[in-house]
Design a protein around this motif. Structure first.
Motif, PDB file in Angstrom:
ATOM      1  N   VAL A 137       0.856  -1.188   0.000  1.00  0.00           N
ATOM      2  CA  VAL A 137       0.000   0.000   0.000  1.00  0.00           C
ATOM      3  C   VAL A 137       0.888   1.232   0.000  1.00  0.00           C
ATOM      4  CG1 VAL A 137      -1.702   1.327   1.327  1.00  0.00           C
ATOM      5  CG2 VAL A 137      -1.875  -1.176   1.197  1.00  0.00           C
ATOM      6  N   ILE A 138       0.507   2.211  -0.793  1.00  0.00           N
ATOM      7  CA  ILE A 138       1.194   3.510  -0.769  1.00  0.00           C
ATOM      8  C   ILE A 138       0.182   4.551  -0.326  1.00  0.00           C
ATOM      9  CG2 ILE A 138       2.552   5.200  -2.037  1.00  0.00           C
ATOM     10  CD1 ILE A 138       3.407   3.073  -3.937  1.00  0.00           C
ATOM     11  N   LEU A 139       0.448   5.156   0.817  1.00  0.00           N
ATOM     12  CA  LEU A 139      -0.461   6.152   1.381  1.00  0.00           C
ATOM     13  C   LEU A 139      -0.043   7.532   0.893  1.00  0.00           C
ATOM     14  CD1 LEU A 139      -2.704   7.140   3.242  1.00  0.00           C
ATOM     15  CD2 LEU A 139      -1.069   7.041   5.147  1.00  0.00           C
ATOM     16  N   CYS A 140      -0.896   8.143   0.079  1.00  0.00           N
ATOM     17  CA  CYS A 140      -0.607   9.466  -0.472  1.00  0.00           C
ATOM     18  C   CYS A 140      -1.624  10.506  -0.019  1.00  0.00           C
ATOM     19  CB  CYS A 140      -0.582   9.400  -1.994  1.00  0.00           C
ATOM     20  SG  CYS A 140       0.591   8.209  -2.668  1.00  0.00           S
ATOM     21  N   ALA A 141      -2.575  10.104   0.811  1.00  0.00           N
ATOM     22  CA  ALA A 141      -3.593  11.031   1.324  1.00  0.00           C
ATOM     23  C   ALA A 141      -3.158  11.552   2.687  1.00  0.00           C
ATOM     24  CB  ALA A 141      -4.935  10.323   1.431  1.00  0.00           C
ATOM     25  N   ASP A 142      -3.614  12.760   3.040  1.00  0.00           N
ATOM     26  CA  ASP A 142      -3.255  13.323   4.343  1.00  0.00           C
ATOM     27  C   ASP A 142      -4.453  13.902   5.087  1.00  0.00           C
ATOM     28  OD1 ASP A 142      -3.768  15.549   2.831  1.00  0.00           O
ATOM     29  OD2 ASP A 142      -1.810  16.493   3.115  1.00  0.00           O
ATOM     30  N   GLN A 143      -5.647  13.595   4.617  1.00  0.00           N
ATOM     31  CA  GLN A 143      -6.853  14.106   5.263  1.00  0.00           C
ATOM     32  C   GLN A 143      -7.735  12.950   5.708  1.00  0.00           C
ATOM     33  OE1 GLN A 143      -7.575  17.265   5.944  1.00  0.00           O
ATOM     34  NE2 GLN A 143      -5.876  18.226   4.855  1.00  0.00           N
ATOM     35  N   PRO A 144      -8.327  12.992   6.904  1.00  0.00           N
ATOM     36  CA  PRO A 144      -8.094  13.995   7.944  1.00  0.00           C
ATOM     37  C   PRO A 144      -6.705  13.836   8.575  1.00  0.00           C
ATOM     38  CG  PRO A 144      -9.549  12.276   8.758  1.00  0.00           C
ATOM     39  CD  PRO A 144      -9.337  11.990   7.317  1.00  0.00           C
ATOM     40  N   HIS A 145      -6.089  14.954   8.890  1.00  0.00           N
ATOM     41  CA  HIS A 145      -4.726  14.976   9.398  1.00  0.00           C
ATOM     42  C   HIS A 145      -4.550  14.031  10.581  1.00  0.00           C
ATOM     43  CE1 HIS A 145      -2.778  17.989   6.966  1.00  0.00           C
ATOM     44  NE2 HIS A 145      -3.815  18.803   7.114  1.00  0.00           N
ATOM     45  N   ASP A 147       9.818  14.050  22.912  1.00  0.00           N
ATOM     46  CA  ASP A 147       9.559  15.481  22.787  1.00  0.00           C
ATOM     47  C   ASP A 147       8.297  15.814  23.572  1.00  0.00           C
ATOM     48  OD1 ASP A 147       9.085  18.088  22.080  1.00  0.00           O
ATOM     49  OD2 ASP A 147       9.066  17.748  19.910  1.00  0.00           O
ATOM     50  N   ASP A 148       8.475  16.463  24.714  1.00  0.00           N
ATOM     51  CA  ASP A 148       7.339  16.789  25.577  1.00  0.00           C
ATOM     52  C   ASP A 148       6.344  17.726  24.891  1.00  0.00           C
ATOM     53  OD1 ASP A 148       8.433  15.250  27.578  1.00  0.00           O
ATOM     54  OD2 ASP A 148       9.454  16.942  28.550  1.00  0.00           O
ATOM     55  N   ASP A 149       6.794  18.439  23.857  1.00  0.00           N
ATOM     56  CA  ASP A 149       5.946  19.424  23.193  1.00  0.00           C
ATOM     57  C   ASP A 149       5.202  18.837  21.996  1.00  0.00           C
ATOM     58  OD1 ASP A 149       5.070  22.197  23.003  1.00  0.00           O
ATOM     59  OD2 ASP A 149       6.275  22.318  21.176  1.00  0.00           O
ATOM     60  N   TYR A 150       5.448  17.563  21.677  1.00  0.00           N
ATOM     61  CA  TYR A 150       4.912  16.999  20.442  1.00  0.00           C
ATOM     62  C   TYR A 150       3.387  16.954  20.452  1.00  0.00           C
ATOM     63  CZ  TYR A 150       4.352  13.789  16.488  1.00  0.00           C
ATOM     64  OH  TYR A 150       3.995  13.202  15.297  1.00  0.00           O
ATOM     65  N   LEU A 151       2.790  16.436  21.519  1.00  0.00           N
ATOM     66  CA  LEU A 151       1.334  16.365  21.585  1.00  0.00           C
ATOM     67  C   LEU A 151       0.723  17.754  21.559  1.00  0.00           C
ATOM     68  CD1 LEU A 151      -1.380  14.990  21.885  1.00  0.00           C
ATOM     69  CD2 LEU A 151      -0.950  14.784  24.350  1.00  0.00           C
ATOM     70  N   GLN A 152       1.335  18.689  22.281  1.00  0.00           N
ATOM     71  CA  GLN A 152       0.809  20.053  22.302  1.00  0.00           C
ATOM     72  C   GLN A 152       0.875  20.673  20.906  1.00  0.00           C
ATOM     73  OE1 GLN A 152       2.669  22.639  25.149  1.00  0.00           O
ATOM     74  NE2 GLN A 152       1.390  24.397  24.619  1.00  0.00           N
ATOM     75  N   PHE A 153       1.941  20.355  20.158  1.00  0.00           N
ATOM     76  CA  PHE A 153       2.035  20.862  18.789  1.00  0.00           C
ATOM     77  C   PHE A 153       0.874  20.331  17.941  1.00  0.00           C
ATOM     78  CE2 PHE A 153       3.196  19.290  14.550  1.00  0.00           C
ATOM     79  CZ  PHE A 153       3.225  20.497  13.872  1.00  0.00           C
ATOM     80  N   ILE A 154       0.605  19.021  18.025  1.00  0.00           N
ATOM     81  CA  ILE A 154      -0.480  18.434  17.236  1.00  0.00           C
ATOM     82  C   ILE A 154      -1.812  19.080  17.601  1.00  0.00           C
ATOM     83  CG2 ILE A 154      -1.802  16.322  16.834  1.00  0.00           C
ATOM     84  CD1 ILE A 154       0.771  14.746  17.122  1.00  0.00           C
ATOM     85  N   GLN A 155      -2.040  19.237  18.912  1.00  0.00           N
ATOM     86  CA  GLN A 155      -3.297  19.854  19.360  1.00  0.00           C
ATOM     87  C   GLN A 155      -3.406  21.289  18.873  1.00  0.00           C
ATOM     88  OE1 GLN A 155      -2.699  19.125  23.554  1.00  0.00           O
ATOM     89  NE2 GLN A 155      -4.108  17.370  23.549  1.00  0.00           N
ATOM     90  N   SER A 156      -2.318  22.031  18.964  1.00  0.00           N
ATOM     91  CA  SER A 156      -2.336  23.431  18.530  1.00  0.00           C
ATOM     92  C   SER A 156      -2.564  23.543  17.030  1.00  0.00           C
ATOM     93  CB  SER A 156      -1.010  24.114  18.899  1.00  0.00           C
ATOM     94  OG  SER A 156      -0.810  24.122  20.292  1.00  0.00           O
ATOM     95  N   TYR A 157      -1.922  22.661  16.288  1.00  0.00           N
ATOM     96  CA  TYR A 157      -2.051  22.702  14.830  1.00  0.00           C
ATOM     97  C   TYR A 157      -3.494  22.416  14.420  1.00  0.00           C
ATOM     98  CZ  TYR A 157      -1.470  21.585   9.901  1.00  0.00           C
ATOM     99  OH  TYR A 157      -1.593  21.574   8.542  1.00  0.00           O
ATOM    100  N   LEU A 158      -4.084  21.371  14.987  1.00  0.00           N
ATOM    101  CA  LEU A 158      -5.446  21.003  14.611  1.00  0.00           C
ATOM    102  C   LEU A 158      -6.465  22.041  15.081  1.00  0.00           C
ATOM    103  CD1 LEU A 158      -5.402  17.149  15.282  1.00  0.00           C
ATOM    104  CD2 LEU A 158      -5.362  18.310  13.069  1.00  0.00           C
ATOM    105  N   SER A 159      -6.261  22.584  16.271  1.00  0.00           N
ATOM    106  CA  SER A 159      -7.258  23.509  16.815  1.00  0.00           C
ATOM    107  C   SER A 159      -7.149  24.910  16.226  1.00  0.00           C
ATOM    108  CB  SER A 159      -7.107  23.596  18.348  1.00  0.00           C
ATOM    109  OG  SER A 159      -5.844  24.156  18.697  1.00  0.00           O
ATOM    110  N   SER A 160      -6.008  25.244  15.649  1.00  0.00           N
ATOM    111  CA  SER A 160      -5.809  26.596  15.123  1.00  0.00           C
ATOM    112  C   SER A 160      -6.616  26.861  13.862  1.00  0.00           C
ATOM    113  CB  SER A 160      -4.329  26.822  14.815  1.00  0.00           C
ATOM    114  OG  SER A 160      -3.927  26.016  13.712  1.00  0.00           O
ATOM    115  N   GLY A 161      -6.959  25.796  13.162  1.00  0.00           N
ATOM    116  CA  GLY A 161      -7.625  25.982  11.879  1.00  0.00           C
ATOM    117  C   GLY A 161      -6.656  26.288  10.751  1.00  0.00           C
ATOM    118  N   PHE A 162      -5.378  26.405  11.081  1.00  0.00           N
ATOM    119  CA  PHE A 162      -4.377  26.687  10.047  1.00  0.00           C
ATOM    120  C   PHE A 162      -4.181  25.476   9.155  1.00  0.00           C
ATOM    121  CE2 PHE A 162       0.027  26.398   8.554  1.00  0.00           C
ATOM    122  CZ  PHE A 162       0.143  27.602   7.866  1.00  0.00           C
ATOM    123  N   ARG A 163      -4.127  25.696   7.869  1.00  0.00           N
ATOM    124  CA  ARG A 163      -3.817  24.632   6.930  1.00  0.00           C
ATOM    125  C   ARG A 163      -2.752  25.141   5.969  1.00  0.00           C
ATOM    126  NH1 ARG A 163      -5.705  22.490  10.372  1.00  0.00           N
ATOM    127  NH2 ARG A 163      -7.479  21.060  10.493  1.00  0.00           N
TER     128      ARG A 163
END
Length: 402
Positions: free
Chosen positions: A230-238, A290-306
């Motif tokens: 399998v080759i995964l080329c999709a990224d949505q939902p993040h 990386d203690d900040d990794y989960l916070q980064f994911i949460q911030s990225y998803l919640s920011s609405g930034f794409r």
């Protein structure tokens, strides 16, 4: 090694033989890691090389040598041919796989076969490698920038059966990098445009098109059924689609390759169930390092930034080439994968590669390929997001449902 005297040894077409001086020849000079110099005072070695053109069995070669006055025993000739084989100079034109190709196929895949001959030997020829690709069943999830380039490459490699999964349509903004499509395809489903392309480019490739989006592990399992890779080329939902495909592939024991681009950097990774760790191993290791990794994911998803698309065709071609090169190594069996159990990056401006994460060893408490219960905060977050226990607010935070 005792050789079958009915095989027809053939000096590979990619092997250059040069008479360096009287009584001395150099074989394989275009490959510095293989080139050897051989003393040949009486011209016997050069004569043997000329006889090994793929039209004669070892028995006939022996008869020809005896006819020219060269006294060599059957065992001595067999040993000498084995030494040439060990150096990577020979193929066997009498292989079953060779004779399974039509003249048109041999012509179509000529360059592939020449490439694979770099890795071949008398027991495992380039035709066996090409046949593995011809018999392979590959699923490509997403026919966007990476997926369209992958499909183009799979057709050139001669992969026999390809399934593509996508729900999107062709837009003008795709045409700077998704070179599978043309202006007349604007507004058409990508899978329909892809089908037309494959029909024109490689009519014998069996292409199965599935219109839809992966929204769960169950969706992923259905999409990848009966696949060899399998080759995964999709990224949505993040983050979620990667986990769904990862879980499905681990459950089914199917290797998969994933990748993507972030401005000037491309990344790819390969999961081989039962051998490497999986994508959840990677998430687990990353969150623990990386203690900040989960916070980064949460911030990225919640920011609405794409991140808007920053891809140019040249960069994606580099990444697509790396992905399909790994596929060829895995299916054809030419050598070890560089991204097996690793996240490998390439910087497009410097062409430097690096290993971002190493999950080559399965993590025992991984909830997908190990015995873990998924109690780490990162998996609790993913699970809540997947189950709809939290939703993303416009303001930037997550709202927990009561």
């Amino acid at each position: 090694m005792a050789l079958n005297l009915n095989m027809k040894p053939m000096v590979k077409k990619i092997v250059f033989v040069r008479v360096k001086e009287q009584g001395l020849i150099r074989v394989g000079e275009l490959f510095p890691d293989r080139a050897v110099e051989i003393e040949d005072e009486n011209g016997f070695v050069l004569q043997l090389i000329n006889l090994m053109d793929g039209t004669r069995t070892i028995k006939v070669i022996l008869i020809n040598l005896h006819g020219s006055g060269i006294r060599i025993s059957e065992s001595e000739l067999s040993e000498l041919i084995s030494e040439f084989d060990a150096l990577g100079f020979l193929d066997n034109s009498e292989s079953t796989a060779y004779n399974s190709f039509s003249s048109m196929e041999l012509e179509r895949y000529k360059a592939n076969l020449n490439y694979f001959s770099y890795f071949s030997n008398l027991e495992n020829g380039p035709w066996e490698m090409q046949r593995r690709l011809n018999h392979a069943r590959i699923t490509v999830i997403g026919v966007g920038t990476l997926g369209s380039g992958v499909l183009f490459n799979l057709a050139g490699l001669g992969v026999g059966k390809v399934r593509i999964v996508d729900f999107d349509v062709v837009e003008w903004s795709n045409l700077n990098r998704q070179l599978l499509f043309k202006e007349e395809d604007i507004g058409r489903r990508k899978i329909d445009a892809a089908r037309d392309f494959i029909h024109r480019f490689h009519s014998k490739l069996k292409l199965e098109c599935i219109s839809g989006e992966i929204r769960s592990t169950e969706d992923a399992e259905k999409a990848i059924a009966d696949s060899d890779l399998v080759i995964l080329c999709a990224d949505q939902p993040h983050f979620l689609v990667e986990r769904w495909v990862n879980q499905a592939c681990v459950k089914k024991g199917i290797p998969f390759i994933g990748g993507g681009v972030n401005v000037v950097e491309g990344q790819l990774y390969t999961v081989v169930p039962g051998i490497t760790g999986c994508l959840d191993c990677n998430y687990l290791l990353h969150s623990r390092q990386d203690d900040d990794y989960l916070q980064f994911i949460q911030s990225y998803l919640s920011s609405g930034f794409r991140m808007p698309s920053t891809a140019i065709a040249a960069n994606y071609m580099l990444l697509t080439g790396m992905v399909c090169g790994e596929l060829a190594r895995l299916i054809a069996g030419t050598g070890p994968l560089q991204s097996e159990g690793k996240v490998v990056s390439i910087h497009f401006e410097t062409l430097q590669t690096a290993i971002k994460m190493d999950f080559s060893s399965p993590v025992p408490d991984c909830p997908t390929c190990g015995q873990g219960e998924g109690l780490d905060p990162i998996f609790q977050f993913f699970r809540a997001l997947e189950q709809g226990d939290i939703s993303i607010c416009k303001g930037g935070d997550f709202l927990e449902k009561s």
